[in-house]
Structure formats: C-alpha cells, structure tokens
Design a protein around this motif. Structure first.
Motif, PDB file in Angstrom:
ATOM      1  N   ALA A   1      39.672  41.789  47.936  1.00  0.00           N
ATOM      2  CA  ALA A   1      38.091  41.726  48.368  1.00  0.00           C
ATOM      3  C   ALA A   1      37.732  42.478  49.338  1.00  0.00           C
ATOM      4  O   ALA A   1      38.569  43.130  50.201  1.00  0.00           O
TER       5      ALA A   1
ATOM      6  N   ASP B   1      39.684  36.464  39.183  1.00  0.00           N
ATOM      7  CA  ASP B   1      40.828  37.524  38.720  1.00  0.00           C
ATOM      8  C   ASP B   1      41.983  37.054  38.736  1.00  0.00           C
ATOM      9  O   ASP B   1      42.841  36.657  37.856  1.00  0.00           O
TER      10      ASP B   1
ATOM     11  N   SER C   1      42.147  46.303  42.792  1.00  0.00           N
ATOM     12  CA  SER C   1      40.712  45.730  42.132  1.00  0.00           C
ATOM     13  C   SER C   1      39.658  46.944  42.436  1.00  0.00           C
ATOM     14  O   SER C   1      39.317  47.542  43.393  1.00  0.00           O
TER      15      SER C   1
ATOM     16  N   LYS D   1      34.688  35.658  45.077  1.00  0.00           N
ATOM     17  CA  LYS D   1      34.561  35.026  43.768  1.00  0.00           C
ATOM     18  C   LYS D   1      35.156  35.835  42.918  1.00  0.00           C
ATOM     19  O   LYS D   1      35.838  35.245  42.110  1.00  0.00           O
ATOM     20  N   GLN D   2      34.944  37.044  42.760  1.00  0.00           N
ATOM     21  CA  GLN D   2      35.494  37.866  41.824  1.00  0.00           C
ATOM     22  C   GLN D   2      37.200  38.021  41.919  1.00  0.00           C
ATOM     23  O   GLN D   2      37.938  37.854  40.949  1.00  0.00           O
TER      24      GLN D   2
ATOM     25  N   ASP E   1      32.965  42.894  46.460  1.00  0.00           N
ATOM     26  CA  ASP E   1      33.337  41.404  46.297  1.00  0.00           C
ATOM     27  C   ASP E   1      33.269  40.949  47.878  1.00  0.00           C
ATOM     28  O   ASP E   1      34.271  40.504  48.334  1.00  0.00           O
TER      29      ASP E   1
ATOM     30  N   ASP F   1      36.414  47.050  42.043  1.00  0.00           N
ATOM     31  CA  ASP F   1      34.948  46.902  42.754  1.00  0.00           C
ATOM     32  C   ASP F   1      35.366  45.896  44.017  1.00  0.00           C
ATOM     33  O   ASP F   1      34.501  45.384  44.185  1.00  0.00           O
TER      34      ASP F   1
END
Length: 533
Positions: free
Chosen positions: A225, A292, A277, A287-288, A283, A279
C-alpha cells in the motif's frame, strides 16, 4: 555491514526514525523551566465532588467495537482507581489514523486530555519546546515510585530532554518490527521452496503471476500500500546496502546510503513487471491491500511482524480463503549473508501531560497505579474463564464481542505504560502475545512465534544520542512527507526515467532539511563517541 559493529548494534538507519527515537528523549518542561506544581487538588481523595481525569484512547474503527468510554475495561478503571481517588476517569477517543493532526488541534485549543499520548516523538518534542508540557520529575518522585521501578531508567531516559522528564515512554516488551509472509499453500502447489534470497523471491513472484496457483481473479504476487501505511517493503532496502563505517551507517540518511538506489530500482522493476499491487500508491488506508489479502489474491506481503494475526486479516481470510496458509519468511539476504532488519527500541508510546491540565498529580497517580502487576494483568488479559483461559501457564485470549471486546492487541490503548504482553519473561511474552492474537488457533500462534524469531535475527535498534536533533524537529514533518512521496513515485516511475528522478528527488530532500538533519546527526554522534572515551 561496517567495521566494529556487533550483530545487535544500536544503530538507526532512517532519518525519520532517528527523529522519533531522539525526540522521544526531547522536549522542554514548561515555559519558564520551573518545577511542576501539584496542579489542582484533583488528586486528593476524600469528600467533595469527584474530579474528572481525561485520558486519550485510540479509536481504531474496529467493526463491532464497544463504547470506548463505557466497557469492561473503563468500568474496571473507574472502580479500582476512580473511586479510591474520588475521581472519574473519562476516555477521549482520537482516531488512530489522524492522531497527530487531532492532537495538534487539541493542544492548540488547550483541550488535550490530561493524559495524552502519541508514537510520534517529534510531536512530543515540539509540544514541549513550545512550553506545552509539564516536567514530571517531582511528580514521579512523589507519586510514581512503582511506575519508575517498572519502567526502569533506560526506558524513562527516552522521555527526557536536557535532563528533565517530559513524557512517560511505555515499555516495549517485544521489539520485532516488520515481517514478511508468503502463501505456503501456493508454493506447495507449484512445487517451489520457501524463498531465502531476492533472486528466489523474484522467481517465486513471477510464478505466482504466471501460474496463478490460487486460481483467483486478479492475482497479486506482492501486495503493498502507499508508503507510511502498515504494508512495507520489509527489510529489502537494508539488504542492498554496501559497506559503511559505523558513523556513516548511523548518521547518513537512507537515501544516500550505498545500495538504496539499487533497492528502489529493483522495486521499480518488479512494479513494471506487474509483480506488485498495481494501484498501491493510491491505497492510503490499506483497505485495498487488506481486501486483496483477505480475499485470497495475494502471494507475498510485508507488514508489521504480527499483522496476519490481526482480527481484520485473520477472520475474513479464514472465511474467504480457508485453505490459505501464510508462513513467516526471511528472504532479503545481503552480500554478507545477513538478514539485517531494524527492531524497535525498548520504548513504546509516549504519554505526556499538557500544561493546560489541572490534574497533573492525579495523572501520574493513574499511570503509577497501572504499574501494579495485578492491574496490568487484568487490563491486558481480563478475567479467567471470560476473557482468557490458562494453558500451560500462558493466558490465551477468548474472542469477545460487546463490552468485553478489546479494540487493540492486549488492550494496549488502555495500558499506556506497556507495549506488548508483560509476564516478566521474553519467551513467555512472545507466547502470550501470540496466543492473545491467535484466539486459540494454534497455526496462527506458530506463525507469530516464528515471525518474532525471524524478525529479531540479525536485528539492530536505534542509536541513542541522548539529545534531540533540532533540525529533525524543525524539518521532520516535511521530510517525513517527502519520504513517503519519494518512495511511491520511484517505484511507479518509468524505468528509463528512474535514475534522473532518483537523483532529483534526493537533492530536493537534502535541500529541504535532509542535509541539516544529517549534519547534526554527525555532530551529535561524534559528541557521544568523544564522551565515551
């Protein structure tokens, strides 16, 4: 890594972390440097209306959490401490993700709780230097002997500035920091071993991407993130560092350490090969990344050493991907065959008393009361048969809902003088902490024990200067923000533009205060060495 240093040398590799460690020792006492008075008669027991003692508590936004000011733990506090001291202890929730910003507002308005706290040592020092905090030496001497005995001189020293105690650092009983975790079930399906170095990890990530052993939609070989969140790059950066003298290793900003540029270039390569990841830089709440991981899409990630055991990860992962089996891994080996990784210093969170408080004496009495072993045990583990069960002498947590629920591991938000389980023995503390997190799941207990062992191997802690770095106090927030932005931009840059961008960003960083911080580190380091001769 450098000549004459021992495996667990007291060294700090990050300018930001340097600031934290040093600032933990920092801060003036009050505007005129006078000794703190007793404040009001709030701490006196007896007749009359009870006095309200306000205490900060983190609001972590945990699903189903109880009222943070009215639950099993706050009731215990008010029954066992409040009544005997003719006081009401009121807890003031502060959002965990916004704690520094919120504290800034509260302090500026003279509305901060009587006992406030933060993990950001720079913030404590800044408040103290502006005359916003009490000095605590006299109060500790009169009303904090139990607290002093529990914390000890070393831990308390992190809360001193110019010889005066301006904050109460919590004792950190477990000093592991970051950890790395990989899907063993995916490795088994691919017939691949657990990776032990960067090349093996790279090959594993490629296999995760190309063969998708979990047969998931949108497989993510390595989840992360935005910089500054719980997700990290583990000890990857130190694994690239080249030889340095002790002074260089201690005082040089990470961005100028030999090998750091190559480390980010390697991460940039992974990102552009779709192994990280896609994106991640957007983040900014994790949360993303959490979604995942818990949806079973992720093969590898790095985060706090105990992150997989947190309820928000463990429970949904069991539901969404019951066959997922993360194991702790040590995969970033340097050229000397070591797995260098930074560990926490002995101090944890910094508690302080704002100058606006009318209840300084009562506040110290409260923290002193908390150092009673019986009190500390209850606040961490609760009642046997309700909140925990004893297995081989180790309290194992029982999952709770409602007012019995703990909103942080071992109730750390209500036990300000300690970070981590406290049973008086490191091995027991690790086992107890693991059991508390795992809530009876032996596989997760083993994961925690393994992770702690891995992440305290080849470890080092922050160099203790004994004085604050004034430049770090001045430029710390700016440099901290720049650190995050630089990391994210470099990882996602176009490969052809990486070298020029790295050089440009590092120059901007040094010009923005990085050079001043580094120069002062060198001076302070040399002063410490000269005094030790």
């Amino acid at each position: 890594m450098y000549k004459g240093i021992k495996k667990k040398a007291a060294i700090l590799f990050s300018t930001v972390l340097l600031a934290v460690g040093v600032a933990g020792c920092g801060g003036a006492g009050n505007n005129n440097g006078e000794t703190v008075s007793k404040g009001s008669n709030a701490s006196e027991t007896g007749s009359g209306s009870p006095v309200t003692l306000t205490v900060e508590v983190f609001d972590r936004g945990i699903q189903g959490q109880p009222d943070l000011n009215n639950n099993t733990w706050t009731k215990y506090v008010n029954e066992k401490f409040g009544k005997p001291n003719n006081a009401i202890v009121k807890f003031v929730p502060v959002p965990r993700s916004q704690e520094v910003d919120k504290l800034n507002v509260l302090m500026a308005a003279n509305e901060a709780p009587d006992i406030s706290f933060t993990y950001d040592g720079n913030t404590v020092t800044r408040f103290a230097k502006s005359g916003g905090l009490y000095t605590l030496d006299e109060l500790l001497e009169k009303h904090g002997q139990q607290l002093k005995s529990y914390l000890g001189e070393k831990v308390l020293s992190y809360g001193k500035y110019e010889g005066k105690q301006i904050s109460i650092p919590g004792k950190r009983t477990l000093i592991a920091w970051n950890g790395m975790f990989i899907r063993k079930d995916w490795l088994d399906k691919l017939g691949m071993p657990v990776p032990t170095n960067r090349d093996e990890l790279y090959n594993t990530l490629v296999a995760f991407r190309d063969k998708n052993p979990g047969n998931v939609d949108g497989v993510i070989p390595w989840a992360t993130a935005a910089s500054g969140m719980n997700y990290t790059f583990g000890n990857l950066i130190p694994s690239f560092w080249g030889p340095m003298s002790e002074e260089e290793f201690v005082t040089t900003t990470n961005w100028l350490k030999p090998g750091t540029k190559d480390a980010y270039k390697w991460l940039n390569k992974l990102y552009n090969e779709k192994l990280i990841s896609p994106d991640f830089a957007l983040d900014k709440t994790t949360k993303q990344a959490d979604a995942d991981v818990t949806n079973g899409k992720v093969g590898f990630y790095a985060a706090n050493w105990d992150y997989p055991l947190s309820q928000k990860i463990r429970e949904p992962l069991k539901q969404n991907a019951p066959d997922a089996n993360y194991v702790a891994v040590d995969t970033f080996k340097n050229d000397e065959g070591k797995y260098l990784k930074e560990m926490y210093n002995e101090n944890g969170i910094f508690s302080f008393i704002p100058k606006s408080s009318k209840n300084a004496e009562l506040a110290i009495k409260y923290l002193n009361w908390m150092a009673d072993p019986e009190v500390m045990f209850f606040l961490q583990f609760g009642e046997e048969g309700v909140n925990h069960k004893l297995v081989d002498g180790i309290p194992q947590g029982i999952a709770q809902t409602g007012e019995n629920m703990q909103t942080s591991n071992l109730n750390m938000d209500y036990t300000l003088i300690v970070n981590g389980a406290e049973l008086g023995d490191t091995e027991k503390n690790v086992r107890t902490y693991a059991a508390a997190l795992a809530a009876g799941d032996q596989n997760y207990e083993k994961l925690a024990v393994d992770s702690y062992k891995i992440n305290t191997t080849d470890g080092y802690t922050g160099f203790y200067y004994g004085v604050s770095n004034e430049s770090s106090i001045k430029y710390g927030k700016t440099l901290g923000d720049m650190n995050k932005q630089m990391s994210d931009r470099l990882v996602v840059a176009k490969p052809a533009e990486f070298d020029a961008l790295y050089d440009k960003l590092v120059k901007e960083y040094m010009d923005a205060g990085g050079q001043a911080v580094q120069d002062e580190n060198i001076k302070n380091y040399r002063d410490v060495k000269a005094q030790s001769k």
